[in-house]
Design an enzyme around this catalytic site. Structure first.
Site, PDB file in Angstrom:
ATOM      1  N   THR A   3       0.827  -1.203   0.000  1.00 36.13           N
ATOM      2  CA  THR A   3       0.000   0.000   0.000  1.00 36.13           C
ATOM      3  C   THR A   3       0.861   1.252   0.000  1.00 36.13           C
ATOM      4  O   THR A   3       0.565   2.239  -0.688  1.00 36.13           O
ATOM      5  CB  THR A   3      -0.931   0.005   1.222  1.00 36.13           C
TER       6      THR A   3
ATOM      7  N   CYS B  52       2.924  -4.794  12.567  1.00 40.49           N
ATOM      8  CA  CYS B  52       2.635  -4.907  13.993  1.00 40.49           C
ATOM      9  C   CYS B  52       2.096  -6.283  14.361  1.00 40.49           C
ATOM     10  O   CYS B  52       2.332  -6.786  15.463  1.00 40.49           O
ATOM     11  CB  CYS B  52       1.632  -3.822  14.401  1.00 40.49           C
TER      12      CYS B  52
ATOM     13  N   CYS C 134      15.344   4.879 -10.641  1.00 41.76           N
ATOM     14  CA  CYS C 134      14.083   4.508  -9.987  1.00 41.76           C
ATOM     15  C   CYS C 134      12.963   4.477 -11.022  1.00 41.76           C
ATOM     16  O   CYS C 134      12.752   5.454 -11.752  1.00 41.76           O
ATOM     17  CB  CYS C 134      13.744   5.512  -8.888  1.00 41.76           C
TER      18      CYS C 134
END
Length: 280
Positions: free
Chosen positions: A139, A198, A255
């Site tokens: 995301t 987490c 990039c």
């Protein structure tokens, strides 16, 4: 941000925001700038808990908050904007209720689903700055790609274990002496092999709050005193020692996101396919 400052401050505004209006760097002009600003915050978890409340308290005019998750009991350890009564509710909807209780002058727009293209770019094109408060690497790369395409600044936060990170990207090379880097320059892999978040590695709550508060602080700085911003920077915090380190993020000229605009569509397709394969 609108070039035309709408309306003027009334007596209630001067009372509510008096402590920050007293600052010469803010004053009434800065308060009007905040009122006429639109901010997109993606992620209403631990980082978003701090960001959403402090930006609302400061008098942001329009705050768009996006999150497709529902509140779980394990979230309450660090996502302090919520209460036990919010369990099983959508986080964006529940946070909007708290924001309105704090400051009903803020225009809160709710997105209660996960933003993906082309909707993601459509919303980013409407705002002054984007705050990435998510905890999913795929995301994050999608948000970064959209911000680069729309040339909108990105203030990104992350926290895991005892460690926190704050990352600042202008996505506007014209305002810098050097070309702007992007999130992909710093983290070129769009998917973590260890899926660090987490849920899998744990987190100490106050570290998330520290990083979220700094995201809010940098947002207020950008909207009122943009010349103070230190773009292309990574600020790392160690909660065990209270040590900070700051590094400059160099632009990767190869990039595929910010180095060559012709490759943007390919990267967008790649990150979308990876999201589909791992889910959220």
């Amino acid at each position: 941000m609108s070039n035309l400052l709408m309306e003027s401050l009334n007596d209630q505004d001067f009372l509510r925001y008096s402590r920050q209006i007293m600052l010469p760097d803010i004053a009434d002009k800065g308060q009007l700038l905040l009122r006429n600003s639109t901010v997109l915050m993606i992620g209403c978890g631990g980082l978003g808990s701090a960001v959403g409340m402090y930006l609302s308290a400061a008098g942001i005019g329009t705050l768009i908050i996006a999150d497709g998750d529902n509140l779980d009991l394990s979230n309450l350890q660090r996502q302090v904007v919520f209460r036990k009564s919010n369990l099983k509710q959508n986080k964006a909807i529940a946070m909007a209720q708290q924001i309105k209780e704090l400051n009903n002058q803020v225009n809160v727009e709710i997105i209660n689903h996960h933003l993906t293209e082309p909707e993601l770019s459509r919303f980013i094109n409407q705002v002054d700055v984007v705050l990435d408060c998510t905890d999913n690497l795929t995301t994050r790369h999608e948000i970064n790609l959209a911000c680069v395409k729309q040339k909108v600044p990105l203030i990104s936060g992350a926290a895991i274990g005892w460690q926190g990170q704050l990352m600042l990207f202008s996505n506007q090379p014209a305002i810098e002496e050097k070309q702007s880097a992007c999130y992909h320059c710093l983290f070129p892999f769009t998917q973590s092999p260890q899926n660090q978040n987490c849920q899998s590695f744990g987190i100490i709550g106050p570290v998330v709050g520290i990083i979220g508060n700094l995201q809010a602080l940098e947002t207020l700085k950008y909207l009122t005193q943009p010349e103070w911003m230190t773009w292309n920077s990574l600020h790392q915090f160690d909660g065990r020692t209270l040590a900070w380190s700051v590094i400059h993020i160099p632009k990767d000229h190869s990039c595929p996101v910010c180095g060559s605009l012709s490759d943007l569509q390919d990267v967008s397709r790649e990150t979308h396919n990876k999201r589909e394969s791992i889910g959220q």
